[in-house]
Design an enzyme around this catalytic site. Structure first.
Site, short mmCIF file in Angstrom:
data_model
loop_
_atom_site.label_atom_id
_atom_site.label_comp_id
_atom_site.label_asym_id
_atom_site.label_seq_id
_atom_site.Cartn_x
_atom_site.Cartn_y
_atom_site.Cartn_z
N HIS A 1 0.95 -1.36 -0.04
CA HIS A 1 -0.09 0.23 0.01
C HIS A 1 0.75 1.16 0.02
O HIS A 1 1.40 1.69 1.15
CB HIS A 1 -0.71 -0.05 1.29
CG HIS A 1 -1.87 1.21 1.29
ND1 HIS A 1 -2.92 1.07 1.61
CD2 HIS A 1 -1.66 2.45 1.32
CE1 HIS A 1 -3.62 2.12 1.48
NE2 HIS A 1 -2.98 3.05 1.16
N ASP B 1 1.63 2.68 3.43
CA ASP B 1 0.59 3.84 3.39
C ASP B 1 1.70 4.92 3.47
O ASP B 1 1.09 5.98 3.94
CB ASP B 1 -0.43 3.81 4.25
CG ASP B 1 -1.66 4.78 4.08
OD1 ASP B 1 -1.70 5.44 2.89
OD2 ASP B 1 -2.38 5.50 5.03
N HIS C 1 -4.43 -0.49 5.94
CA HIS C 1 -4.24 0.28 7.02
C HIS C 1 -5.09 0.24 8.42
O HIS C 1 -5.73 1.11 8.71
CB HIS C 1 -3.88 1.69 6.72
CG HIS C 1 -5.00 2.22 5.87
ND1 HIS C 1 -6.27 2.25 6.06
CD2 HIS C 1 -4.81 3.00 4.79
CE1 HIS C 1 -6.49 2.99 4.95
NE2 HIS C 1 -5.87 3.45 4.28
N ALA D 1 -3.86 15.06 5.35
CA ALA D 1 -3.63 13.68 5.95
C ALA D 1 -2.60 12.80 5.46
O ALA D 1 -2.89 12.74 4.04
CB ALA D 1 -5.06 13.14 6.10
N LEU E 1 -5.05 9.26 7.87
CA LEU E 1 -6.15 8.70 8.00
C LEU E 1 -6.10 7.14 7.54
O LEU E 1 -5.57 6.85 6.60
CB LEU E 1 -7.11 9.28 7.13
CG LEU E 1 -7.68 10.81 7.86
CD1 LEU E 1 -8.43 11.52 6.71
CD2 LEU E 1 -8.66 10.69 9.17
N LYS F 1 -9.45 -0.23 -5.76
CA LYS F 1 -9.39 0.46 -4.41
C LYS F 1 -10.52 1.56 -4.18
O LYS F 1 -11.17 2.12 -4.96
CB LYS F 1 -8.27 1.69 -4.52
CG LYS F 1 -8.22 2.33 -3.22
CD LYS F 1 -7.79 1.49 -1.95
CE LYS F 1 -7.90 2.32 -0.81
NZ LYS F 1 -6.69 3.00 -0.10
N HIS G 1 1.61 5.55 -1.89
CA HIS G 1 1.18 6.54 -2.59
C HIS G 1 2.46 6.99 -2.81
O HIS G 1 3.38 7.58 -2.27
CB HIS G 1 0.40 7.58 -1.62
CG HIS G 1 -0.87 7.03 -0.89
ND1 HIS G 1 -1.97 7.25 -1.70
CD2 HIS G 1 -1.01 6.38 0.25
CE1 HIS G 1 -2.86 6.60 -0.90
NE2 HIS G 1 -2.36 6.06 0.28
N ASN H 1 -5.02 7.49 -6.06
CA ASN H 1 -5.60 8.92 -5.91
C ASN H 1 -4.97 10.11 -6.29
O ASN H 1 -4.58 10.50 -5.46
CB ASN H 1 -6.02 8.72 -4.24
CG ASN H 1 -4.90 8.71 -3.38
OD1 ASN H 1 -3.90 8.08 -3.67
ND2 ASN H 1 -4.88 9.12 -2.20
N HIS I 1 -10.40 1.42 1.74
CA HIS I 1 -10.06 2.56 2.88
C HIS I 1 -11.41 2.20 3.89
O HIS I 1 -12.65 2.49 3.20
CB HIS I 1 -10.03 3.81 2.33
CG HIS I 1 -9.94 4.82 3.31
ND1 HIS I 1 -8.50 5.36 3.40
CD2 HIS I 1 -10.49 5.23 4.46
CE1 HIS I 1 -8.64 6.17 4.40
NE2 HIS I 1 -9.91 6.02 5.15
#
Ligand code: NCD
Ligand code: ZN
Length: 347
Positions: free
Chosen positions: A14, A248, A175, A264, A220, A100, A16, A42, A137
């Site tokens: 996971h 994350d 997460h 976040a 988050l 996702k 980003h 995202n 999520h």
């Protein structure tokens, strides 16, 4: 006492990575440690089609450091209008490894997320049929629900009903932050796994307020109580294949963190494997580290573990570094909790 450990090269299930200059700046931190990563979709605008995922993957690969074999595994951002046909097409060319689900408004760049799970039932049906995992999520966005209960309430209102309607759908509860989440995963007999982050192994909600409000401890789902953290730690070191590492790591510019309405997300990639190793060491569970970081996730996503290893060492004094990276004229701060870091990669 063990001061050095070699493990199969880990994967990050996971991550980003963002895009453009930010992508170029943060990618080397992950590529140095991890063999593969599930890359979150995202972006703005989000990665919603096989074409967009393939283009994004090409951009990531173009920024890979010289000699790196880091393999970005792409995901699809689920929206109310995603079509089952698109999922079938993407599956045929292996453009996505997961789809996702961001509940609309739940987190950073989730405005295009799903407003009602029932709207995506035809897509879930297709995913169940072909065996494509749903990455979740797990937080409700109902403003009437206490922010610390949003994961637990999501289980009751969304996750469990969806599981009942699609018992053969593979789900990744991303997460995990609560004992309720851990207990839920443990109670399922199949098709349910969860990722655990380095920061949720370390933080409680106290860290958000220690020495004054600290946006660098804010992500988050938000960190929760000591009891919740203990449940997450116990799951991580248990050797249960349903729990594996997803960092994350979610970089934001310092100027987006140090303001009212702070973004976040915690950028932990550079220190992620060191902190995870440190927690496993503290809990007397170094023997379970490799399964959690390098084997169980690969197995779930249908891969063999990586073919090489990394070595980590426990230093005599806390690891020192700049704790920030530069992106043009901006900076991104590296996750630095109260706990000093002693474990790091041996080059
Ligand atoms: C993530 C981000 O910044 O993209 N933020 C976060 O707090 N974890 C989004 C997410 O995974 O929720
Ligand atoms: Zn995330």
């Amino acid at each position: 006492m063990n001061n050095e450990i070699s493990i199969i090269r880990p994967d990050d299930w996971h991550l980003h990575l963002r895009d453009g200059d930010m992508l170029a700046a943060v990618l080397p931190s992950s590529a140095k440690i991890y063999g593969r990563a599930i890359v979150m979709p995202n972006l703005v605008p989000p990665v919603t089609t096989a074409r967009l995922a393939e283009d994004y993957r090409r951009r990531i690969i173009s920024f890979r450091p010289e000699g790196s074999h880091f393999d970005p595994l792409m995901t699809c951002y689920l929206t109310d209008t995603t079509s089952a046909d698109d999922i079938h097409t993407a599956y045929a060319v292996k453009a996505f490894h997961a789809v996702k689900l961001f509940p609309a408004g739940a987190t950073t760049n989730s405005a295009n997320g799903v407003t009602d799970i029932k709207k995506v039932y035809p897509v879930l049906e297709a995913m169940q049929e072909i065996g494509m995992p749903l990455s979740v999520h797990g937080e409700v966005t109902d403003p009437e629900v206490d922010i610390f209960d949003r994961e637990a309430v999501f289980i009751d209102r969304v996750l469990d009903p969806t599981r009942r309607d699609f018992p053969d759908l593979k789900i990744v509860f991303e997460h995990l932050t609560s004992k309720a989440g851990v207990d839920y995963v443990l109670a399922q007999d199949k098709n349910m796994v969860a990722t655990i982050t380095p920061h949720h192994l370390l933080l409680t909600r106290n860290d958000l307020f220690k020495g004054g409000m600290n946006p660098y401890m804010y992500c988050l789902p938000v960190a929760k109580t000591f009891e919740d953290r203990d449940a997450i730690r116990k799951a991580a070191v248990s050797g249960d294949e349903r729990f594996f590492l997803g960092t994350d790591s979610a970089p934001h510019f310092s100027r987006a963190k140090e303001k009212a309405g702070a973004a976040a997300g915690i950028f932990n990639a550079p220190t992620s494997i060191g902190y995870v190793t440190q927690i496993f060491d503290e809990l007397g569970a170094l023997k379970k580290l490799e399964g959690f970081t390098s084997i169980y996730g690969a197995r779930f996503y249908g891969f063999s573990p990586n073919g090489n290893t990394i070595t980590l060492a426990k230093r005599e004094t806390p690891v020192e570094m700049d704790w920030q990276i530069k992106v043009g004229g901006d900076t991104v701060k590296i996750f630095k909790p109260d706990t000093p870091l002693f474990w790091d990669l041996v080059d």
